[in-house]
Design a protein around this motif. Structure first.
Motif, short mmCIF file in Angstrom:
data_model
loop_
_atom_site.label_atom_id
_atom_site.label_comp_id
_atom_site.label_asym_id
_atom_site.label_seq_id
_atom_site.Cartn_x
_atom_site.Cartn_y
_atom_site.Cartn_z
N LEU A 90 91.90 -18.93 -24.02
CA LEU A 90 93.23 -18.50 -24.44
C LEU A 90 93.17 -17.79 -25.78
N ARG A 91 92.36 -18.31 -26.68
CA ARG A 91 92.21 -17.67 -27.99
C ARG A 91 91.68 -16.24 -27.82
N ALA A 92 90.69 -16.07 -26.97
CA ALA A 92 90.10 -14.74 -26.75
C ALA A 92 91.10 -13.81 -26.07
N ILE A 93 91.83 -14.33 -25.10
CA ILE A 93 92.83 -13.52 -24.39
C ILE A 93 93.91 -13.02 -25.35
N MET A 94 94.46 -13.93 -26.13
CA MET A 94 95.54 -13.55 -27.05
C MET A 94 95.05 -12.57 -28.11
N ALA A 95 93.85 -12.82 -28.63
CA ALA A 95 93.30 -11.93 -29.66
C ALA A 95 93.10 -10.52 -29.11
N ARG A 96 92.49 -10.43 -27.94
CA ARG A 96 92.20 -9.11 -27.38
C ARG A 96 93.47 -8.39 -26.94
N PHE A 97 94.40 -9.12 -26.33
CA PHE A 97 95.62 -8.51 -25.81
C PHE A 97 96.50 -8.00 -26.95
N ALA A 98 96.66 -8.81 -28.00
CA ALA A 98 97.48 -8.39 -29.14
C ALA A 98 96.82 -7.22 -29.88
N THR A 99 95.51 -7.30 -30.05
CA THR A 99 94.78 -6.21 -30.71
C THR A 99 94.92 -4.92 -29.94
N TRP A 100 94.77 -5.00 -28.62
CA TRP A 100 94.87 -3.82 -27.75
C TRP A 100 96.25 -3.19 -27.88
N HIS A 101 97.30 -4.00 -27.91
CA HIS A 101 98.65 -3.46 -27.99
C HIS A 101 98.94 -2.82 -29.35
N ALA A 102 98.20 -3.22 -30.37
CA ALA A 102 98.32 -2.54 -31.66
C ALA A 102 97.51 -1.24 -31.65
N GLU A 103 96.28 -1.31 -31.19
CA GLU A 103 95.42 -0.12 -31.18
C GLU A 103 95.95 0.97 -30.26
N HIS A 104 96.56 0.59 -29.16
CA HIS A 104 97.05 1.55 -28.16
C HIS A 104 98.58 1.50 -28.05
N PHE A 105 99.24 1.35 -29.20
CA PHE A 105 100.68 1.10 -29.18
C PHE A 105 101.49 2.23 -28.55
N ARG A 106 101.03 3.46 -28.69
CA ARG A 106 101.78 4.58 -28.10
C ARG A 106 101.79 4.50 -26.58
N VAL A 107 100.61 4.33 -26.00
CA VAL A 107 100.52 4.21 -24.54
C VAL A 107 101.23 2.94 -24.07
N ALA A 108 101.07 1.85 -24.81
CA ALA A 108 101.70 0.59 -24.43
C ALA A 108 103.22 0.73 -24.41
N ARG A 109 103.78 1.43 -25.38
CA ARG A 109 105.24 1.64 -25.41
C ARG A 109 105.69 2.45 -24.20
N ILE A 110 104.92 3.48 -23.86
CA ILE A 110 105.26 4.29 -22.69
C ILE A 110 105.26 3.43 -21.44
N VAL A 111 104.21 2.65 -21.27
CA VAL A 111 104.07 1.80 -20.09
C VAL A 111 105.24 0.83 -19.98
N GLN A 112 105.67 0.26 -21.11
CA GLN A 112 106.76 -0.72 -21.09
C GLN A 112 108.14 -0.06 -20.96
N TYR A 113 108.39 0.97 -21.78
CA TYR A 113 109.73 1.52 -21.86
C TYR A 113 110.05 2.55 -20.78
N GLU A 114 109.04 3.19 -20.22
CA GLU A 114 109.28 4.22 -19.21
C GLU A 114 109.01 3.72 -17.79
N PHE A 115 108.80 2.42 -17.64
CA PHE A 115 108.47 1.84 -16.35
C PHE A 115 109.50 2.18 -15.28
N ALA A 116 110.78 2.19 -15.65
CA ALA A 116 111.86 2.44 -14.68
C ALA A 116 111.81 3.85 -14.10
N ASN A 117 111.07 4.76 -14.75
CA ASN A 117 110.99 6.14 -14.26
C ASN A 117 109.92 6.36 -13.20
#
Length: 199
Positions: A90-117
């Motif tokens: 769990l520690r590894a999962i949370m660390a990697r997932f949170a880090t990834w969402h910071a490093e790739h925040f632009r793509v992550a925002r698109i994936v989350q906010y534009e999903f309905a399209n």
């Protein structure tokens, strides 16, 4: 004597360039305000060049979503498989997932906010990947409960809370802040473990 013809750029490279251009355009303008002409211009192509590789801008959005979710799923599976205990997983999962969402925040925002399209078919495919991601975390939480490491009353709700914490990093992260993606990942690893052990 004629000059040799310039080698053609590999198809995969052009497609990748279009995906990067689409990610930038969607992040800057939003899906609806972005045109294929915007994407083509950013990629250094003619508007017709987009359609050689992608049928529509929705297809580009889908490909970005697909690649992002597959990368996240594989990353979390690797984190869980390489851990010696549910707590470390769990520690590894949370660390990697949170880090990834910071490093790739632009793509992550698109994936989350534009999903309905996405089209219904494409939404279903992405939802299938989200279920696979959820399953990785849920299995770790379930294992932690079984081993006595975690005290969790509702595994599905706890899994959702853990994933929501990490995904939300993309919403507020800004490269100008003082905290690095790695520092955020370490903090979220601690928070995640605290969530399943605090009583």
């Amino acid at each position: 004597m004629s000059t040799p013809a310039r080698p053609l750029e590999p198809v995969a490279d052009t497609a990748h360039r279009l995906l990067e251009a689409a990610a930038e355009a969607f992040a800057d303008r939003g899906f609806h305000a972005t045109t294929t002409r915007d994407i083509a211009s950013r990629a250094g192509l003619s508007p017709a060049g987009v359609y050689v590789h992608f049928a529509s801008k929705e297809e580009l959005l889908y490909q970005l979503s697909l690649e992002g979710h597959v990368a996240a799923r594989d990353m979390l599976r690797s984190a869980a498989d390489g851990a010696s205990s549910p707590t470390e997983a769990l520690r590894a999962i949370m660390a990697r997932f949170a880090t990834w969402h910071a490093e790739h925040f632009r793509v992550a925002r698109i994936v989350q906010y534009e999903f309905a399209n996405l089209t219904p078919e494409h939404r279903d495919a992405v939802l299938g990947l989200r279920k696979q991601i959820d399953a990785v975390v849920r299995d770790v939480v379930t294992s932690g409960v079984a081993s006595g490491e975690f005290t969790v009353d509702d595994v599905p709700d706890t899994t959702l809370a853990l994933m929501s914490m990490a995904v939300d990093v993309a919403r507020w992260y800004d490269p100008e802040i003082k905290r690095t993606p790695e520092a955020i990942g370490a903090a979220y690893a601690d928070l995640g473990v605290r969530l399943v052990t605090a009583r």
